[in-house]
Enzyme design. Structure first.
Site, PDB file in Angstrom:
ATOM      1  N   SER A 256     -17.048  -9.514 -10.211  1.00  7.11           N
ATOM      2  CA  SER A 256     -16.858  -9.722  -8.644  1.00  7.11           C
ATOM      3  C   SER A 256     -16.879  -8.697  -7.974  1.00  7.11           C
ATOM      4  O   SER A 256     -16.960  -7.446  -8.625  1.00  7.11           O
ATOM      5  CB  SER A 256     -15.412 -10.646  -8.669  1.00  7.11           C
ATOM      6  OG  SER A 256     -14.333  -9.661  -8.562  1.00  7.11           O
ATOM      7  N   LYS A 257     -16.697  -8.805  -6.501  1.00  9.92           N
ATOM      8  CA  LYS A 257     -16.893  -7.478  -5.733  1.00  9.92           C
ATOM      9  C   LYS A 257     -15.765  -6.622  -6.167  1.00  9.92           C
ATOM     10  O   LYS A 257     -16.147  -5.303  -5.805  1.00  9.92           O
ATOM     11  CB  LYS A 257     -16.429  -8.199  -4.373  1.00  9.92           C
ATOM     12  CG  LYS A 257     -17.492  -8.665  -3.663  1.00  9.92           C
ATOM     13  CD  LYS A 257     -17.150  -9.067  -2.111  1.00  9.92           C
ATOM     14  CE  LYS A 257     -18.391  -9.842  -1.547  1.00  9.92           C
ATOM     15  NZ  LYS A 257     -17.956 -10.771  -0.549  1.00  9.92           N
ATOM     16  N   ARG A 258     -14.708  -6.859  -6.721  1.00  9.90           N
ATOM     17  CA  ARG A 258     -13.733  -5.789  -7.098  1.00  9.90           C
ATOM     18  C   ARG A 258     -14.316  -4.990  -8.062  1.00  9.90           C
ATOM     19  O   ARG A 258     -13.803  -3.504  -8.174  1.00  9.90           O
ATOM     20  CB  ARG A 258     -12.430  -6.477  -8.087  1.00  9.90           C
ATOM     21  CG  ARG A 258     -11.334  -7.094  -7.111  1.00  9.90           C
ATOM     22  CD  ARG A 258     -10.501  -7.534  -7.936  1.00  9.90           C
ATOM     23  NE  ARG A 258     -10.939  -8.876  -8.921  1.00  9.90           N
ATOM     24  CZ  ARG A 258     -10.715  -8.600 -10.309  1.00  9.90           C
ATOM     25  NH1 ARG A 258     -10.389  -7.811 -10.982  1.00  9.90           N
ATOM     26  NH2 ARG A 258     -11.378  -9.542 -10.993  1.00  9.90           N
ATOM     27  N   HIS A 259     -15.309  -5.109  -8.625  1.00 10.52           N
ATOM     28  CA  HIS A 259     -16.001  -4.198  -9.693  1.00 10.52           C
ATOM     29  C   HIS A 259     -17.171  -3.147  -9.027  1.00 10.52           C
ATOM     30  O   HIS A 259     -17.371  -2.284  -9.553  1.00 10.52           O
ATOM     31  CB  HIS A 259     -16.528  -4.930 -10.920  1.00 10.52           C
ATOM     32  CG  HIS A 259     -15.419  -5.995 -11.621  1.00 10.52           C
ATOM     33  ND1 HIS A 259     -15.794  -7.210 -11.372  1.00 10.52           N
ATOM     34  CD2 HIS A 259     -14.434  -5.701 -12.123  1.00 10.52           C
ATOM     35  CE1 HIS A 259     -14.685  -8.007 -11.882  1.00 10.52           C
ATOM     36  NE2 HIS A 259     -13.922  -7.003 -12.425  1.00 10.52           N
TER      37      HIS A 259
END
Ligand code: GLU
Length: 508
Positions: A256-259
């Protein structure tokens, strides 16, 4: 024996930018189609109006084109089975939903959201899986007719068989059997006349004559309903192949965008090459052997085998992608190609004028020379402006103390800069050998180590302590700019020494 031509589709929902997972699905579809001389179809699944994000269709098309995954039929290009945007095909879905009702495979459901919520709560309280209790499946036909007549809002739900099994066959996983008793009567047509994903997807795959469905693993739970829909319509189900989930680098959850970046256009903005992206995406779930990692598009077309895709989750590895990008920059692109790819980034940074895009322009030729010097250090195209800025504009302001190497007296540097100017005045700036010979000679003459002379010159002409090789940098900058920068450095150092002397009158 007649063989049906392969027809595959990529069917994104325009809910935002194209995610790398979607791009991997598109790539495998594209490879499979091209390997079999088949057709690759792009279909936009925009029936969930609440989740639509404006502009995302354009972004998806741009992403696919950037990756070089051209479609044979789809929005923009048309084709014999269009339109290829689902919101333009509503009538077809409505007809088919009604057909299912008329033939006893589906029913109108009048339950209000409040009732559905109530049922959900009750089921949960009883420890049952949430879902619909099939209340309207058993309404007497006269009541249904009457309520419809009155204009009551209704959805159409599929009548799942109440017993037995639904077996789906996945190309990578084999048979998966579902006990029909745990399957739901899902909605096919909403009360606003829009179909759900399931109905639209099945109807379109049939009418677009899709032979193989390659899609993300998350759709496996939908497959039994789809299988039942095909059965109800009396249609043949395409071959199913669910591609492995893409996990975060630590494998703890979905990517996800967190990564980090997850959208194709974000990688593009970050200066990744489409060649590297395609190569990397191909390895998310597929491998040729345990050695080869670099595959050109032609090699992928030759070696990729859908049957060899590993159904286990694949981890996204940002470092490996970056390594691959650097590999393509260093070993695959020609210098002309690299220059053409970097120019938009240099223009964006205000370092080059629009005309530099023309490969025949002097600005292009100059950028090419500059990029040759930093090519080995570029990991992404987006790094080009920072690494090369001083070739295109004045050096940025730097701290004069940078001009003075360790174990060197400022006065020595001042003298060295002066002498370097005189030496370089007569040098042949087209020849790195000449520049080098002269400067080495000068160092010796001044009793300095090479570095003691080269560092101040490097800082003077680049404004930095780390730069491409000094002689090549001088050659590309040319005599005039090099001498100007040396003169400016001398001034700067003199002023700095003056300040030093003034602030410590006793002399150090
Ligand atoms: N619209 C679905 C998606 O965005 C397509 C799934 C399928 O390929 O059937 O993933």
């Amino acid at each position: 024996m007649t063989q049906t031509a392969v027809r595959v589709r990529f069917a994104p929902s325009p809910t935002g930018e194209l995610h790398v997972g979607g791009a991997r699905t598109a790539l495998f579809n594209w490879l499979f189609a091209r390997q079999h001389g088949g057709a690759f179809i792009l279909r936009i699944e925009d029936t969930d109006q609440a989740r639509l994000v404006g502009q995302s269709i354009a972004g998806i098309l741009e992403s696919l084109r950037w990756l070089g995954l051209e479609w044979d039929e789809g929005p923009d290009v048309g084709g014999p089975y269009g339109p290829y945007i689902q919101s333009q095909r509503l009538e077809l879905y409505q007809q088919h939903a009604r057909w299912l009702v008329d033939h006893g495979y589906a029913y109108y459901c009048f339950c209000t959201p409040e009732r559905l919520e109530q049922v959900r709560k009750e089921r949960l309280a009883r420890g049952e899986p949430p879902g619909y209790d099939r209340h309207c499946r058993w309404l007497p036909p006269e009541e249904v007719a009457e309520r419809l007549e009155r204009g009551e809002q209704a959805v159409i739900r599929f009548k799942m068989p109440l017993e037995g099994e639904t077996v789906i066959v996945d190309l990578l996983r084999g048979e998966i059997a579902y006990d029909n008793r745990v399957l739901q009567d899902l909605v096919l047509l909403k009360s606003d006349g829009f179909p759900t994903y399931h109905l639209a997807n099945v109807v379109d795959d049939h009418f677009m004559q899709i032979t193989h469905i390659l899609r993300a693993e998350e759709w496996i739970p939908s497959a039994p309903l789809h299988a039942q829909l095909y059965r109800a319509f009396g249609w043949e189900m395409p071959v199913l192949c669910h591609l492995p989930v893409i996990l975060s680098p630590d494998g703890k959850g979905k990517l996800s965008k967190r990564h980090g970046a997850t959208s194709v256009l974000e990688f593009k903005r970050q200066g990744y090459l489409p060649e590297a992206m395609v190569n990397y995406l191909a390895l998310l779930g597929w491998a040729y052997d345990d050695k080869q990692e670099i595959f050109s598009r032609e090699e992928l077309l030759e070696k990729f085998r859908l049957e060899d895709v590993n159904p286990h989750p694949a981890r996204f590895n940002f470092e490996k992608l970056a390594w691959m990008n650097q590999y393509y920059i260093n070993h695959v692109l020609t210098l002309d190609e690299l220059t053409a790819r970097c120019i938009p980034f240099l223009q964006e940074a205000g370092l080059l004028p629009p005309e530099a895009s023309d490969p025949a322009s002097p600005a292009f030729a100059y950028a090419r020379e500059v990029l040759a010097l930093v090519k080995d250090r570029l990991k992404t195209l987006a790094e080009a402006p920072d690494l090369t800025r001083f070739f295109f504009t004045d050096v940025e302001d730097y701290d004069p103390s940078l001009l003075v190497p360790k174990k060197t007296e400022p006065a020595q540097v001042l003298q060295a800069l002066e002498r370097a100017m005189a030496t370089l005045e007569g040098a042949d700036f087209t020849s790195e050998t000449d520049l080098e010979a002269r400067l080495r000679g000068l160092a010796e003459e001044l009793g300095l180590k090479a570095g003691q002379l080269f560092m101040p010159i490097r800082v003077a002409v680049t404004g930095r302590t780390v730069s491409p090789g000094l002689f090549e940098t001088l050659r590309v900058l040319g005599r005039e700019r090099s001498l100007e920068r040396l003169a400016a450095a001398r001034e700067k150092l003199a002023a700095y020494l003056g300040t030093l002397a003034w602030s410590t009158p006793s002399g150090q």
